[in-house]
Structures are given as structure tokens and as C-alpha cells.
Scaffold this active site. Structure first.
Site, PDB file in Angstrom:
ATOM      1  N   GLN A   1     -46.667 -19.857  15.910  1.00  0.00           N
ATOM      2  CA  GLN A   1     -48.023 -19.333  15.762  1.00  0.00           C
ATOM      3  C   GLN A   1     -49.039 -20.461  15.680  1.00  0.00           C
ATOM      4  OE1 GLN A   1     -48.445 -16.050  16.063  1.00  0.00           O
ATOM      5  NE2 GLN A   1     -46.223 -15.873  16.194  1.00  0.00           N
TER       6      GLN A   1
ATOM      7  N   TYR B   1     -40.336 -13.997  11.402  1.00  0.00           N
ATOM      8  CA  TYR B   1     -40.525 -12.863  12.306  1.00  0.00           C
ATOM      9  C   TYR B   1     -41.627 -13.089  13.341  1.00  0.00           C
ATOM     10  CZ  TYR B   1     -37.721  -9.117  10.156  1.00  0.00           C
ATOM     11  OH  TYR B   1     -36.716  -8.313   9.730  1.00  0.00           O
ATOM     12  N   GLU B   2     -41.417 -12.485  14.518  1.00  0.00           N
ATOM     13  CA  GLU B   2     -42.436 -12.372  15.581  1.00  0.00           C
ATOM     14  C   GLU B   2     -43.004 -13.726  15.984  1.00  0.00           C
ATOM     15  OE1 GLU B   2     -42.286  -9.632  16.838  1.00  0.00           O
ATOM     16  OE2 GLU B   2     -41.286  -8.655  15.171  1.00  0.00           O
ATOM     17  N   GLY B   3     -42.129 -14.683  16.149  1.00  0.00           N
ATOM     18  CA  GLY B   3     -42.563 -16.046  16.432  1.00  0.00           C
ATOM     19  C   GLY B   3     -42.763 -16.771  15.120  1.00  0.00           C
TER      20      GLY B   3
END
Length: 596
Positions: free
Chosen positions: A449, A442-444
Site C-alpha cells: 500500500q 490483508y489485501e496487499g
């Protein structure tokens, strides 16, 4: 199906003894009246709501999943989800940390963050319905027009309406510059938006009166790539001037994704056929506006895995104390029973302590970051706000990646404690493993990250942000370096700090010659820095525990034992990780693609 008890004692330890939040908040006029009594009261009520209302729906929601009516495009969540959401709204939980101007309670994010840990422990799939709404609120609060704020924020704050973020398309994930959704301007200032989005969490449901989709799309004259992306608010039902819901907007769920986990959340494929939307912020600057929501979501995803780490640990601990298997290697421990409880065995303790340490380290770290966000947003001193913003920027990718990596490790270890029973659905442990796996994506993804941390947050400013945080670590080391009782924590912390500095410089020098060196080193590098952060907080917690361990409260003895385990058993992973990060890109890039 197991149990969940909110870890209030440890939350209170982190907030009041480690972080001294009451004193920190006094420096912020907005939160100066938020005292310990109020914080504890909110958390206690949160513990009741999550354990009594949300937790009982977790297993049944996973078994039942969501149901799509392909004729009406309506989605029905699992039984009990809608009623629980109604109770959540009636109790005022959506508004905890929202702006009082729009009906919020105005409490600090650091308090709301602890509540979200509880919700994720109790039921991650359910929590994602209101969780994304808070990100939509923050984005509109930051970038919406006064008219948009007046129309949408009170409804999001109250929980009457929920929100989503619609980024991903079938041909592009992280590379949003490739997205194809189009927005055609209309004479009345609105836009007709067409396209398809996938992986939209809570994209369609009947739990709230309206759903506010934040959609990335391209204007007709938009430049290529990420510089040509705009952000639009696209409601499920078009709002009337008085805030009531009007006509149905043609943004529909075409299918529910069949997933490995989080079955209770309606992860949808969303289709827009000239759906009406309105521009948020400036044309072609949509990614900048959406990053407000994405950064909030990255902290939220970290909290998802922290929540799962905690609940998996709790249940594995109960099982290990009850399950009889063989005798202790050092002699019988339960002579009145046919065998000893498995908690007597060293490796069972290793698995339990791994989950316990990752839960307690993650709680301290995430609470610290939430407090820095409060400072960034509300502190009257501009220098303090700037320093907090730099720390949040540096630590956000670590929150997202390190906590979710550790959540995967911890839930897997907790399942292993159960042996064969862990693999069986009725015990509930296998669901935590399945649910935790998506959080690393999720979310990158965690690789993205890691690249963000090393490439943007560290190397791009020549390590300035990292040095600022390192200075805090060094100050703590120097302050406690002569305390013999702290030596077992200070010595490895200081050693790792030096190694991080040298590793960063080495990778930076290599990257000048070959940019692939950054990509090759990024993932192990993030875990090394993540361990440095955890070691810093565990050392700080150990200092408090050493001072209070003789007072008769077993909590401090437990905290000290967990810190010692972390330094002895988990921190040494950094030696391997540093060697991996230093090994370079050659072994990764040597083979041609057709030789794999």
C-alpha cells in the site's frame, strides 16, 4: 467477556457536525431524502444488533474455531454464528447500501461504513462472512453481464448467498502475475476452472444457501503476467434458471488454515477440479474488474482495525477505572480504597489516549472517504465525481495501512493497560491483538500500500492528487490562522503540510536516479501523510469542540482533550519518520544477501 457499546455519540458528531452529511447528500438525487433522523435510527439499531447478537459470540467463536469434515469438505463455523447470520439477513442488514433495482435499500455508503465499524468491533471474524459478499456484489454490479446481475445480485443483496474473492495461490501472494489456475472454454460459453487457492476468507461454511466465488484464472491463450488474468464467477452450487440452487460445483475446501487470530472465520484452501465458471468482464482484464472488489476490501480492512481499536479502548478504559494499583504520584486520589485506580497514572493515560485518538481520528477519516465514494458514484456534477474519485484513489492506501498500523498499536497498548491479565485469554484483550495483526497483511500488505501511495498515487502524476488534498488543508489553515485559540492545532498542521511537500519533492528527485529510493522511503512516507490527514481532521474537530465546549456537554471537552493529546504526543512521530524517509536506500541495500 468484557463489553461493547456502539460509539453512537461520536459517530453522530462525525457524520452531522464534522462532515455535514445530510447537506452533502442533498446534492445527490439518489440520496437526497436521506436525513439525519433516518441515519441515526439505522445506527442505533445497528448498535443494538452488534452489541447484543454479535459481541457475545466473539470470544466463544475464537475459542471454538471452525470445523472441516474432510470427507464431505463441509465447514461448520462456531456455535451461534449461523443463527446470528439468519438474524442479520432477516433484519435486512445485507441490503443497506445496495441498489434498489436488486432489492437494496439504497442508503449511502457512509452510513453502511459506520455499521461495519460496529460489526468489526463486536466480532471481526463473523463480520468477514458477509463483508466479502458486499465486495462481490460491487464487482458484479460494475462488471457483470445483465444476465449475471439478474441471477446473482438479488441473492447477494438479500444475504441468501454470500461471496468470496479467490486470488492468492501458494506460490504467489501479491504478485498475481504468477498465478497458475486455468480456465478452459466450453461450447456453451462456460469455462472449466482448475487450480488451488489459499487464504480464502469465508471460503466454505453453512451459513448461507450458496457461496459465490470470484476466481482469477488464465485462459489457454493468455499472455504472461498480469495482462493474462481473467475473472470468473464460480458458485458453490450451480444456480438453476429460477435462482434456486442446483448441482454441487467441484470447488471444495481442502483445509482450514491454522491462524494466529480470527479463528471464527473459515480461512480455506480451495481446490477446483474443472469447476464450472463464467467470465466476468473482458478476457485478460480480470485484474481490472477484481480491483473494484479489492478497493472495497481495502476500506473494509481499515474498518476492521478501527473496530478493534474502539472495542479494545472501551474495555481497557473500564479496567483502568476499576483496577487498583499503587498511589498517584501527586497524592492519594481514592482514600477510601487500598490503592488508587490505575487511570490516575500518567502512562496508563498515555496508552488509553493513544487508543482513543486513533479510534476517533480513524472514524473521522474513514467516514470522510466513504462520503467521497458516495460522491464519486452518485453526484450529478462530473467535476465533483472526478475530484472525489481522485481523493479516494489517493486516500485508499492510507485507509488500509494507517488504520491497520494504528489498530495494532492501539490493541497492544490496550492489552498493556491490563498488565498480566491482558495476556490471559479469559479477559479477551489478547484476542484483539491477535485478530488485528492480519489486517496489516490483508489485501496487499502495508508495504505494498505504501508503494502504491508513493509510487502510483503521488509520483506517477507528479503529486497532482496530493496537491489537491493539500489545498484543502491549506485553505483550512488560512481560514483559521488568525484564531489564537486554534494556534496549537493550526501551527503544527501547517508545518507538517510544508514538510510533506518538501519530502515528496526530495524523494521524487532521488527516484529519478535510483528507483530503490521509493521502496526505501515508502513506509515512513505513508505514515507521515497519514498523520497529516489525521492532523487535518483533528484540527477540524477541535474547532467545533472549541465553539461548543462551554455548552455543558462534556463530549466536546473530551474531544478537545483528545485532539490536544494527538498533537502533543502522536503527531511528533513524524519528525522521526521524515528522517527515516530521507535516509535513503544505501543503508538498506549495502549488504549482500549472504552477509545478513
Amino acid at each position: 467477556m468484557g463489553q461493547y457499546i456502539a460509539p453512537l455519540r461520536d459517530m453522530q458528531f462525525v457524520l452531522h457536525e464534522l462532515l455535514q452529511v445530510e447537506e452533502e447528500l442533498k446534492a445527490m438525487p439518489k440520496h437526497a431524502e436521506t436525513n439525519r433522523e433516518l441515519i441515526d435510527q439505522v445506527l442505533e439499531e445497528g448498535g443494538k444488533f452488534t452489541s447484543q447478537i454479535l459481541f457475545p459470540l466473539n470470544h466463544s467463536g475464537d475459542r471454538e474455531g471452525c470445523h472441516l469434515d474432510k470427507v464431505t469438505h463441509e465447514v461448520t463455523p462456531p456455535k451461534g454464528f449461523k443463527a446470528a447470520y439468519k438474524q442479520y439477513v432477516e433484519a435486512g442488514w445485507p441490503s443497506v447500501s445496495c441498489d434498489p433495482e436488486f432489492g437494496g435499500q439504497g442508503l449511502p455508503l457512509v452510513v453502511n461504513n459506520s455499521f461495519y465499524e460496529m460489526m468489526n468491533s463486536a466480532n471481526q471474524a463473523w463480520t468477514m462472512y458477509p463483508g466479502l459478499s458486499h465486495g462481490a456484489y460491487e464487482c458484479l454490479h460494475e462488471h457483470g453481464t445483465p444476465e449475471q446481475k439478474a441471477l446473482y445480485l438479488p441473492k447477494l443483496v438479500s444475504g441468501e448467498w454470500t461471496g468470496t474473492m479467490c486470488l492468492t495461490e501458494s506460490h504467489c501472494g501479491t504478485d498475481l502475475g504468477m498465478l497458475r489456475s486455468k480456465a478452459e472454454p466450453q461450447a456453451d460459453g462456460s469455462f472449466k476452472i482448475s487450480g488451488g487457492k489459499i487464504f480464502i476468507s469465508a471460503g466454505e461454511h453453512d451459513m448461507s444457501e450458496n457461496i459465490i466465488h470470484l476466481v482469477l484464472a488464465r485462459l489457454p491463450d493468455a499472455p504472461a503476467g498480469t495482462k493474462g488474468i481473467s475473472l470468473f464467477v464460480v458458485p458453490k452450487f450451480l444456480p438453476n434458471a429460477d435462482g434456486s440452487v442446483g448441482a454441487r460445483n467441484p470447488i471444495f475446501c481442502g483445509a482450514i488454515e491454522e491462524k494466529m487470530g480470527i479463528h471464527g472465520n473459515s480461512t480455506c484452501q480451495m481446490n477446483m477440479d474443472e469447476a464450472t465458471g463464467w467470465l466476468i468482464g473482458q478476457p485478460n482484464k480480470g485484474l481490472n474488474a477484481m480491483f473494484v472488489m479489492m478497493n472495497a476490501a481495502r476500506l473494509g480492512v481499515g474498518m476492521q482495525s478501527l473496530g478493534l481499536t474502539e472495542v479494545a479502548f472501551q474495555n481497557a478504559l473500564v479496567y483502568a477505572k476499576d483496577r487498583l494499583q499503587m498511589r498517584s504520584l501527586t497524592g492519594v486520589k481514592a482514600p477510601e480504597k487500598a490503592a488508587d485506580p490505575i487511570i490516575v497514572h500518567p502512562d496508563v493515560r498515555r496508552m488509553l489516549l493513544t487508543a482513543k485518538a486513533y479510534a476517533e481520528g480513524g472514524r473521522a477519516f474513514s467516514s470522510y472517504v466513504a462520503l467521497q465514494i458516495d460522491k464519486e458514484l452518485n453526484h450529478p456534477d462530473e467535476d465533483v465525481r472526478k475530484e472525489a474519485a481522485d481523493e479516494v484513489a489517493l486516500l485508499t492506501p492510507i485507509i488500509k495501512s494507517f488504520l491497520t498500523d494504528n489498530g495494532w498499536i492501539a490493541t497492544s497498548e490496550a492489552l498493556q493497560v491490563y498488565g498480566g491479565h491482558g495476556f490471559i485469554a479469559e479477559w479477551g484483550m489478547e484476542q484483539y491483538v491477535r485478530d488485528s495483526r492480519i489486517n496489516m497483511i490483508y489485501e496487499g500488505t502495508n508495504t505494498i500500500q505504501s508503494l502504491d501511495l508513493l509510487g502510483r498515487k503521488v509520483l506517477m502524476d507528479n503529486g497532482a492528487k496530493l496537491r489537491k488534498f493539500g489545498a484543502k488543508v491549506q485553505a483550512f489553515v488560512e481560514e483559521n490562522g488568525t484564531d489564537e485559540a486554534m494556534a496549537e492545532f493550526i501551527t503544527p498542521l501547517a508545518d507538517l503540510g510544508d514538510k510533506v511537500t518538501k519530502l515528496t519533492m526530495e524523494i521524487g528527485m532521488k527516484a529519478f536516479q535510483n528507483p530503490d529510493e521509493v521502496g526505501a522511503a515508502a513506509v515512513p512516507y505513508l505514515r507521515v501523510v497519514g498523520h497529516m490527514v489525521y492532523a487535518y481532521f483533528f484540527a477540524r474537530m477541535a474547532k467545533i469542540a472549541l465553539e461548543k465546549q462551554d455548552g455543558g456537554d462534556k463530549f466536546y471537552q473530551s474531544k478537545l482533550g483528545t485532539a490536544r493529546f494527538y498533537f502533543a504526543r502522536l503527531l511528533p512521530e513524524t519528525a522521526m519518520l521524515i528522517r527515516q524517509a530521507r535516509s535513503g536506500s544505501a543503508s538498506l541495500m549495502a549488504l549482500d544477501a549472504d552477509l545478513f
